[in-house]
Enzyme design. Structure first.
Site, mmCIF file in Angstrom:
data_model
loop_
_atom_site.group_PDB
_atom_site.id
_atom_site.type_symbol
_atom_site.label_atom_id
_atom_site.label_comp_id
_atom_site.label_asym_id
_atom_site.label_seq_id
_atom_site.Cartn_x
_atom_site.Cartn_y
_atom_site.Cartn_z
ATOM 1 N N HIS A 173 -1.470 35.174 -42.236
ATOM 2 C CA HIS A 173 -1.066 35.595 -43.582
ATOM 3 C C HIS A 173 -2.293 35.981 -44.379
ATOM 4 O O HIS A 173 -3.372 35.433 -44.180
ATOM 5 C CB HIS A 173 -0.324 34.452 -44.288
ATOM 6 C CG HIS A 173 -1.078 33.166 -44.270
ATOM 7 N ND1 HIS A 173 -1.055 32.305 -43.180
ATOM 8 C CD2 HIS A 173 -1.919 32.600 -45.165
ATOM 9 C CE1 HIS A 173 -1.842 31.283 -43.426
ATOM 10 N NE2 HIS A 173 -2.391 31.434 -44.626
ATOM 11 N N HIS A 212 -3.972 36.291 -48.197
ATOM 12 C CA HIS A 212 -3.896 35.783 -49.562
ATOM 13 C C HIS A 212 -4.232 36.913 -50.533
ATOM 14 O O HIS A 212 -5.241 37.602 -50.339
ATOM 15 C CB HIS A 212 -4.916 34.661 -49.783
ATOM 16 C CG HIS A 212 -4.686 33.446 -48.935
ATOM 17 N ND1 HIS A 212 -4.153 32.281 -49.449
ATOM 18 C CD2 HIS A 212 -4.908 33.205 -47.613
ATOM 19 C CE1 HIS A 212 -4.066 31.371 -48.479
ATOM 20 N NE2 HIS A 212 -4.521 31.901 -47.368
HETATM 21 P P1 AMP Z 1 -4.311 28.973 -44.998
HETATM 22 O O1 AMP Z 1 -5.291 27.909 -45.386
HETATM 23 O O2 AMP Z 1 -4.925 30.352 -45.058
HETATM 24 O O3 AMP Z 1 -3.611 28.679 -43.699
HETATM 25 O O4 AMP Z 1 -3.269 28.984 -46.161
HETATM 26 C C1 AMP Z 1 -2.002 28.412 -46.077
HETATM 27 C C2 AMP Z 1 -1.392 28.573 -47.430
HETATM 28 O O5 AMP Z 1 0.007 28.446 -47.338
HETATM 29 C C3 AMP Z 1 -1.884 27.540 -48.464
HETATM 30 O O6 AMP Z 1 -2.509 28.209 -49.544
HETATM 31 C C4 AMP Z 1 -0.598 26.823 -48.879
HETATM 32 O O7 AMP Z 1 -0.581 26.503 -50.236
HETATM 33 C C5 AMP Z 1 0.473 27.837 -48.503
HETATM 34 N N1 AMP Z 1 1.792 27.286 -48.213
HETATM 35 C C6 AMP Z 1 2.081 26.316 -47.317
HETATM 36 N N2 AMP Z 1 3.410 26.089 -47.289
HETATM 37 C C7 AMP Z 1 3.969 26.956 -48.173
HETATM 38 C C8 AMP Z 1 5.304 27.217 -48.605
HETATM 39 N N3 AMP Z 1 6.344 26.544 -48.098
HETATM 40 N N4 AMP Z 1 5.497 28.187 -49.520
HETATM 41 C C9 AMP Z 1 4.450 28.862 -50.051
HETATM 42 N N5 AMP Z 1 3.175 28.670 -49.670
HETATM 43 C C10 AMP Z 1 2.927 27.724 -48.749
#
Ligand code: AMP
Ligand code: ZN
Length: 139
Positions: free
Chosen positions: A101, A103
């Site tokens: 994903h 950001h």
């Molecule tokens: P990463 O560290 O790049 O893997 O980022 C994962 C991101 O997903 C974090 O910023 C979390 O806050 C976000 N996240 C995890 N679960 C959810 C969810 N159910 N809905 C929205 N964001 C999420």
């Protein structure tokens, strides 16, 4: 591999809720539940790729389109004047959710976020040598 328990696959399938902001056949975007700034959005391919290293290059145009559409809308909605588009790949880089994903983080002058601490090479020679090593490894 079985992705049935992947949280972002569940969101893409509509099995758990999200604050959706953009959707196409291949792409979904929704707000990050723990934002670095209000409006912090995530852009995901609906298909499961654990990290960016596995992403189908054919999704490139869909992703670039999403960066533009989501980025402009997030900025307009929050009054931001800029944004960072970031991706974490693997645990050492802070990746927590292994469904890749991007950001999208809206930015405003003076918001105090420090995302890019700059370092330096000891010499241009060191920098050139590292570039040469990397260039030889580009598949
Ligand atoms: P990463 O560290 O790049 O893997 O980022 C994962 C991101 O997903 C974090 O910023 C979390 O806050 C976000 N996240 C995890 N679960 C959810 C969810 N159910 N809905 C929205 N964001 C999420
Ligand atoms: Zn997944």
């Amino acid at each position: 591999m079985d992705h049935s328990e992947c949280i972002f696959c569940k969101i893409a399938r509509g099995e758990i809720p999200c604050a959706k902001i953009y959707e196409t056949q291949n792409i979904l975007s929704f707000l990050d539940i723990s934002p670095s700034a209000p409006g912090h959005a995530l852009i995901i391919p609906k298909a499961h790729f654990p990290t960016v290293l596995e992403v189908d290059p054919a999704l490139g145009p869909d992703l670039i389109t999403a960066f533009g559409k989501v980025g402009r809308a997030v900025m307009a909605a929050t009054g931001a004047t800029g944004m960072n588009v970031m991706l974490n790949c693997n645990e050492s880089a802070g990746q927590v959710v292994f469904h890749t994903h991007w950001h999208v983080i809206p930015r405003i002058e003076g918001d105090g976020l420090r995302l890019w601490p700059g370092g330096k090479y000891d010499s241009m020679q060191e920098m050139s040598a590292l570039a040469e090593k990397i260039r030889a490894l580009v598949a």
